[in-house]
Design an enzyme around this catalytic site. Structure first.
Site, PDB file in Angstrom:
ATOM      1  N   LYS A   1     -32.910  27.252   7.274  1.00 51.99           N
ATOM      2  CA  LYS A   1     -31.524  27.272   6.786  1.00 51.99           C
ATOM      3  C   LYS A   1     -30.616  26.727   7.880  1.00 51.99           C
ATOM      4  CE  LYS A   1     -28.306  30.581   4.621  1.00 51.99           C
ATOM      5  NZ  LYS A   1     -28.140  31.995   4.212  1.00 51.99           N
TER       6      LYS A   1
ATOM      7  N   SER B   1     -26.832  32.537  -0.534  1.00 49.69           N
ATOM      8  CA  SER B   1     -26.500  31.281   0.087  1.00 49.69           C
ATOM      9  C   SER B   1     -27.686  30.459   0.571  1.00 49.69           C
ATOM     10  CB  SER B   1     -25.573  31.545   1.273  1.00 49.69           C
ATOM     11  OG  SER B   1     -26.203  32.360   2.228  1.00 49.69           O
TER      12      SER B   1
ATOM     13  N   SER C   1     -28.549  37.002   0.362  1.00 48.15           N
ATOM     14  CA  SER C   1     -28.760  35.552   0.396  1.00 48.15           C
ATOM     15  C   SER C   1     -30.188  35.072   0.599  1.00 48.15           C
ATOM     16  CB  SER C   1     -27.892  34.926   1.481  1.00 48.15           C
ATOM     17  OG  SER C   1     -26.597  34.771   0.991  1.00 48.15           O
TER      18      SER C   1
END
Ligand code: GLN
Length: 477
Positions: A75, A150, A174
């Site tokens: 990420k 996210s 997330s």
């Protein structure tokens, strides 16, 4: 594309039927073919190819490390030395970190291959990946739908065969929510088990890094490498690392007593999610699990408490982006640099959160909002203490609905926030929590179920999850 778990792939490399160099090409091919899914912000093709050669050498010399040849997507709010780390924000569009996050250092030392940096909601704020400065991301099961957020890019990367595993961060869901929407496993360890050093801070008392994978075994393996004390993060615990291989239940061993949610919560989720949840419970009971209904009496406080504390911490953490020290600086025409930079450098959701956070921390309202939310957080911890006096772990849906359509909630922040109702409490209480794929909706979108265990019972959680994953794949059960 990458089609199997890391554990199976490793076995096949050891058998001599495949190799890391070929696997990296398969991953890169999947990334190329699926570019429209918007999974990556940066792809590190050459670097991955070199690392794969080294991994093949290690396998040939019989010196493979624990994650040798594992293709990992990271990420883009996790710091990677020499690889752009943007947080999907214009603010950090050109930011090149000079150090690796501890998790990145550890997986690389264990032989993992970094394939690239994945798309996310700006600064990890969001539940749909629509808040990215770069592009929306799309659900691989149906590109009209969101992949969740996210950590949307990380979930897509695993679900669409662009990597064996991915790292995400989970402040209020997330990792688990995009894992559920994309049909993969997502594990948020207990607060403090994994170092946050090098994770760009959103809400420091809630943030936790964890893996997204194709199986619980792979999640445990990655967690075993990234967990453990880190002198660079004083909030990391001194407990030993998480166990690499969850030990199976013996035939004669008592299965867990699972705390289940009652009618009030089930009435608030979609019929597909409810059906999946009830079906899972039936199957688990048939495998020897017992269930007891537990009272989540604090549930109405979860979302308000989370969104007060998370925005308060975010407003403080994001104060450092002032146009002077990092990344982007706006051209000013008499206006001050800080205001001009922050106005155009941050997207609308990040600005909304900074304003909300500043408001709840302001002198006149501090007690009414922030102080009260802190007390509510303690009450939520007590609620879980009562719950875990009656059961070994709880099982609940990961999300109230399967993935929603792109655009459906983006102009209604409250509807977007409510989507996190079943995930934020684990962060508020610091608990380990994990989502595993459990079924499909009527329009074939994945549905996840979530397990949560007492603080620091990460090994036990993975053990149950591993067993449940097996029970659910046994259709006859
Ligand atoms: N969706 C939640 C939020 O928008 C959680 C985000 C996260 O876990 N990073 O704050």
């Amino acid at each position: 594309m990458v089609t199997e778990t890391y554990t199976l792939f490793r076995q096949r490399v050891l058998d001599g039927t495949t190799c890391c160099v070929d696997e990296v090409e398969r991953a890169l091919e999947a990334i190329r073919i699926n570019e429209h899914l918007g999974a990556f912000i940066t792809v590190c093709a050459d670097r991955a190819r070199h690392a794969a050669e080294e991994s093949d050498r290690r396998f040939r010399n019989s010196t493979p490390r624990p994650l040798e040849g594992m293709i990992v997507a990271i990420k883009d709010n996790i710091s990677t030395r020499g690889i752009r780390t943007t947080c999907a924000s214009r603010m950090l569009d050109s930011f090149l970190p000079v150090y690796d996050a501890t998790v990145v250092e550890r997986i690389q030392e264990a032989g993992a291959i970094i394939i690239g940096k994945t798309n996310l909601d700006e600064f990890a704020m969001g539940s749909s990946n629509e808040n990215s400065f770069y592009s929306v991301a799309r659900n691989p099961h149906n590109p009209e739908f969101v992949p969740g957020g996210s950590s949307g890019g990380s979930a897509i990367a695993v679900a669409a065969g662009m990597a064996h595993t991915a790292l995400g961060s989970d402040t209020g869901g997330s990792i688990r929510q995009p894992a559920a929407f994309c049909g993969v496993v997502g594990f948020k360890p207990s607060y403090g088990r994994v170092s946050r050093f090098g994770l760009v801070a959103f809400a420091s008392s809630l943030d936790q890094i964890g893996p997204l994978t194709r199986s619980v075994s792979d999640a445990a393996l990655v967690a075993s490498v990234i967990s453990g004390h880190d002198p660079h993060d004083s909030t990391t615990s001194h407990l030993p690392p998480i166990e690499a291989a969850p030990s199976p239940f013996a035939i004669s061993e008592q299965r867990a007593r699972l705390g289940v949610v009652g009618k009030a919560i089930l009435d608030s989720v979609s019929s597909d999610v409810r059906r999946t949840y009830e079906d899972v419970l039936d199957r688990l009971r048939a495998h020897g699990y017992s269930t007891v209904e537990v009272d989540f009496f604090s549930i109405d406080a979860w979302i308000p408490t989370y969104y007060i504390l998370a925005t308060a911490e975010a407003s403080s953490n994001l104060a450092r982006y002032d146009g002077i020290r990092y990344g982007f600086r706006a051209d000013t025409d008499g206006e001050d640099i800080v205001t001009a930079t922050r106005t155009v450098g941050f997207g609308p959701e990040v600005r909304r959160r900074i304003m909300l956070g500043t408001y709840v921390l302001s002198a006149g309202y501090y007690e009414a909002f922030y102080g009260k939310a802190q007390r509510a957080r303690r009450w939520i911890v007590e609620n879980y203490r009562d719950i875990f006096a009656r059961c070994d772990a709880v099982i609940l849906p990961t999300t109230p609905t399967p993935a929603f359509r792109i655009g459906e909630k983006i102009s209604d922040p409250l509807a977007m926030y409510l989507n996190d109702v079943l995930t934020v409490s684990a962060n508020l209480a610091g608990l380990p929590a994990l989502s595993i794929p459990a079924g499909r909706s009527s329009d074939r979108l994945p549905i996840g179920i979530q397990l949560q265990a007492p603080l620091n019972a990460d090994d036990y959680l993975l053990r149950i999850a591993h067993d449940i994953e097996r029970c659910l794949s046994d259709r006859a059960g």
